[in-house]
Every structure is written in C-alpha cells, then in structure tokens.
Design a protein around this motif. Structure first.
Motif, mmCIF file in Angstrom:
data_model
loop_
_atom_site.group_PDB
_atom_site.id
_atom_site.type_symbol
_atom_site.label_atom_id
_atom_site.label_comp_id
_atom_site.label_asym_id
_atom_site.label_seq_id
_atom_site.Cartn_x
_atom_site.Cartn_y
_atom_site.Cartn_z
ATOM 1 N N VAL A 44 53.064 2.147 16.876
ATOM 2 C CA VAL A 44 54.504 2.168 16.597
ATOM 3 C C VAL A 44 54.727 3.029 15.357
ATOM 4 O O VAL A 44 53.861 3.115 14.482
ATOM 5 C CB VAL A 44 55.087 0.759 16.363
ATOM 6 C CG1 VAL A 44 55.054 -0.068 17.630
ATOM 7 C CG2 VAL A 44 54.361 0.037 15.234
ATOM 8 N N VAL A 45 55.884 3.668 15.292
ATOM 9 C CA VAL A 45 56.229 4.477 14.126
ATOM 10 C C VAL A 45 56.629 3.553 12.981
ATOM 11 O O VAL A 45 57.375 2.593 13.175
ATOM 12 C CB VAL A 45 57.389 5.438 14.453
ATOM 13 C CG1 VAL A 45 57.787 6.234 13.214
ATOM 14 C CG2 VAL A 45 56.987 6.381 15.575
ATOM 15 N N TYR A 46 56.124 3.848 11.788
ATOM 16 C CA TYR A 46 56.513 3.039 10.632
ATOM 17 C C TYR A 46 57.902 3.462 10.152
ATOM 18 O O TYR A 46 58.474 4.422 10.647
ATOM 19 C CB TYR A 46 55.481 3.153 9.509
ATOM 20 C CG TYR A 46 55.148 4.575 9.091
ATOM 21 C CD1 TYR A 46 56.033 5.338 8.344
ATOM 22 C CD2 TYR A 46 53.931 5.155 9.448
ATOM 23 C CE1 TYR A 46 55.734 6.631 7.967
ATOM 24 C CE2 TYR A 46 53.607 6.451 9.070
ATOM 25 C CZ TYR A 46 54.514 7.182 8.329
ATOM 26 O OH TYR A 46 54.218 8.464 7.972
ATOM 27 N N GLY A 47 58.446 2.751 9.166
ATOM 28 C CA GLY A 47 59.741 3.102 8.603
ATOM 29 C C GLY A 47 60.843 2.182 9.067
ATOM 30 O O GLY A 47 60.607 1.123 9.657
ATOM 31 N N ASP A 48 62.094 2.574 8.810
ATOM 32 C CA ASP A 48 63.258 1.767 9.164
ATOM 33 C C ASP A 48 63.224 1.381 10.635
ATOM 34 O O ASP A 48 62.909 2.211 11.494
ATOM 35 C CB ASP A 48 64.548 2.532 8.859
ATOM 36 C CG ASP A 48 64.774 2.733 7.366
ATOM 37 O OD1 ASP A 48 64.132 2.008 6.580
ATOM 38 O OD2 ASP A 48 65.569 3.615 7.003
ATOM 39 N N GLY A 49 63.543 0.128 10.913
ATOM 40 C CA GLY A 49 63.563 -0.353 12.285
ATOM 41 C C GLY A 49 62.230 -0.830 12.806
ATOM 42 O O GLY A 49 62.093 -1.147 13.993
ATOM 43 N N LEU A 50 61.226 -0.941 11.917
ATOM 44 C CA LEU A 50 59.885 -1.340 12.363
ATOM 45 C C LEU A 50 59.889 -2.747 12.956
ATOM 46 O O LEU A 50 59.230 -2.995 13.974
ATOM 47 C CB LEU A 50 58.897 -1.260 11.199
ATOM 48 C CG LEU A 50 57.460 -1.712 11.496
ATOM 49 C CD1 LEU A 50 56.852 -0.894 12.630
ATOM 50 C CD2 LEU A 50 56.589 -1.626 10.252
#
Length: 307
Positions: free
Chosen positions: A193-199
């Motif tokens: 999964v992509v890290y950052g906002d919305g994790l």
C-alpha cells in the motif's frame, strides 16, 4: 590493517581510509578477517554523535556493526568457534570504537553465529542488524501464524526482512512503500500500500476487520496510524519512535543474541529469507555509502566489500 577511521564527530566527510593496528582476540572473542561489512543508518548517527546518550562511543572511531568473514584467531577460552569458520554477526560492544569498517574486527562470541551457507558474503554482511531488529520486533508484538501484520517502510533494510520473517511464520503481511517498490514487496510475499495521507483507509480496504500487529520502521505518524487499525493498540513496535512506549507500544533496541542470529541463518538456508543488496561499494568508498544511507531511499541494504 586498513580501516575507515574518523578522528572527530561529524558527517561522512570525516572518514578516512588509513592503516591502524590489527586487533587481537581476547578472552571470549574471536578475530574475524572481514569479507564484507553492512552499512546501517545507525552508523552515521553514531558518527554524528547522536547516540552518545545511549552508547559509550570513543574516538578515533571505526564505524560499523555488521560483519561477515572468516575466523582468523580465537581467544584462549573460546570453544564454539575455530580458525577457518565462516561467521556473521552484529558486533556491538559496551565500548563502541573499533567497528567492522576494517580488514579485521575482534568480535565477542555472543555477537556472532555461523554464516548462512546459502548467502553470499555481501548478503550475510547485510543481514545481522536488520534481521535481528525485524525478528525481535515481531517477537515483541507476538506476531504469529494466521495474523495480519502491518510493516511500515517495508522495502527498507529492516522492513524487507520483517516481511519475509512474518511470511515465513505464516502471517499475512501488508507493507507500506512508494509505488516504485510495490512489485518488490509482492516478490517478498507482502500486499503493498502507498504510505501517506489516507493510509488508514487503504489498509482498511485490505483488512476491514483491522490488523493484529504492526512494526514501524519509519517514524512520523506510523504508530498513531497503526493504533487506529490494531485490534489491540499495544501490539505495535517501533525502531525509531520513542513515543511508542508512552502510547502503550514497544520500542525495540536491537540486541546481539546468537540464538536469533542462528534462527536467521536457518531461515535463509531454508529458502525463506534473502537479503536484497541495493549497492556494494569498496571499503575506500565508505563515506559515499553513508551518504547513500542518509538519503533514506535505499531498497534493502548497502554493503562494503572488504575482501
């Protein structure tokens, strides 16, 4: 012997390749002829003086904790190792001064184990600190078969080992990483999964009922995010964020445990664990190796070729 030495605290520019006296194998230790030395972020933190409140560091300093090599000599009371044995280890001693960025290092026997036969010298040198950190973090949070484990910064040195160890233990692993590393994580058995906002929302899409355990290898808001997803908020370990203990989780300070090193070697020789090498540099380019480490964009490990 040749060694990389810093005469004062500072950045990579303080390092010089020079000749110093070869160490000796005292009681309870062996002399290792270094084939390769692993590079870790802790190396440049020690060099900068950032860890003086935790470690007893002396100058002049030869950096480095990770080693793979051949036993050259044994101390008078050493029985578990013999001259010619191939070993690897996390050579952390009470007095941090003469590390593994050198042709020889004196290693207490509790800091080493027999080298995994299936790994190259460079891979073996890249394994000890990150492997021990990953294994001890997973143990601290009690991750086990059938559970869902979230690993933050899963493509890095510690993260990539935590993924493999958890998968070998029968866990389902979700790993955070930039998109360029997603295929790499899939190859290790993780769901990226992509890290950052919305994790939180992205992880919830994969694990609607939440996660069982989490390992933070990056800091920032990783612990807070993990606790929003964990069924039991105490089952999070961080290797970088001391606030984790205040929040009810576990801070991991890696220990040189020979049984854990042997367990890592067994996983490697069983085909369940490998070490991805991002870059191999000669000993003379140790300063460049630390500069690369400081970018925080290393996939797997940087290793110095000493032999």
């Amino acid at each position: 012997m040749r060694a990389v030495v810093a005469q004062q605290y500072g950045g990579p520019e303080t390092l010089q390749l020079t000749e110093i006296d070869k160490p000796e194998a005292g009681p309870g230790s062996v002399l290792v002829r270094v084939k390769a030395a692993g590079v870790n972020p802790v190396d440049w933190h020690v060099l900068a003086g950032h860890l003086d409140s935790i470690l007893k560091v002396s100058l002049p300093l030869v950096p480095g904790f990770d080693v793979a090599g051949v036993v050259e000599a044994v101390g008078p009371d050493v029985t578990h190792f013999s001259v010619g044995d191939e070993v690897f280890g996390y050579v952390r001693t009470d007095q941090v001064q003469y590390g593994t960025y050198a042709e020889f290092v004196a290693a207490p026997v509790h800091t080493i184990a027999r080298k995994p036969a299936s790994l190259t010298w460079q891979q073996a040198a890249g394994l000890p600190l990150v492997g021990l950190t990953a294994l001890q973090s997973l143990t601290r949070v009690g991750a086990g078969a059938g559970e869902t484990v979230l690993v933050h910064a899963a493509a890095g040195g510690v993260g990539s080992l935590a993924v493999q160890i958890a998968v070998a233990q029968g866990a389902r692993v979700i790993g955070t990483a930039s998109e360029r590393n997603h295929e790499f994580l899939r190859s290790l058995g993780a769901e990226p999964v992509v890290y950052g906002d919305g994790l939180v929302e992205r992880v919830r899409e994969l694990a609607p009922e939440g996660i069982d355990a989490a390992v933070d290898c990056v800091g920032g808001d990783a612990v807070a995010v993990s606790q929003k997803l964990l069924k039991d908020p105490s089952r999070v370990a961080s290797i970088v964020d001391p606030e984790v203990t205040r929040l009810g989780g576990h801070q991991v300070w890696t220990q040189p445990v020979p049984e854990d090193l042997a367990a890592l070697a067994s996983l490697a020789d069983a085909g369940d664990l490998t070490v991805h090498i991002d870059r191999v540099l000669p000993l003379a380019e140790a300063a460049d190796a630390l500069r690369l480490s400081q970018t925080g964009r290393v996939r797997g490990k940087i290793v110095l070729d000493v032999a």
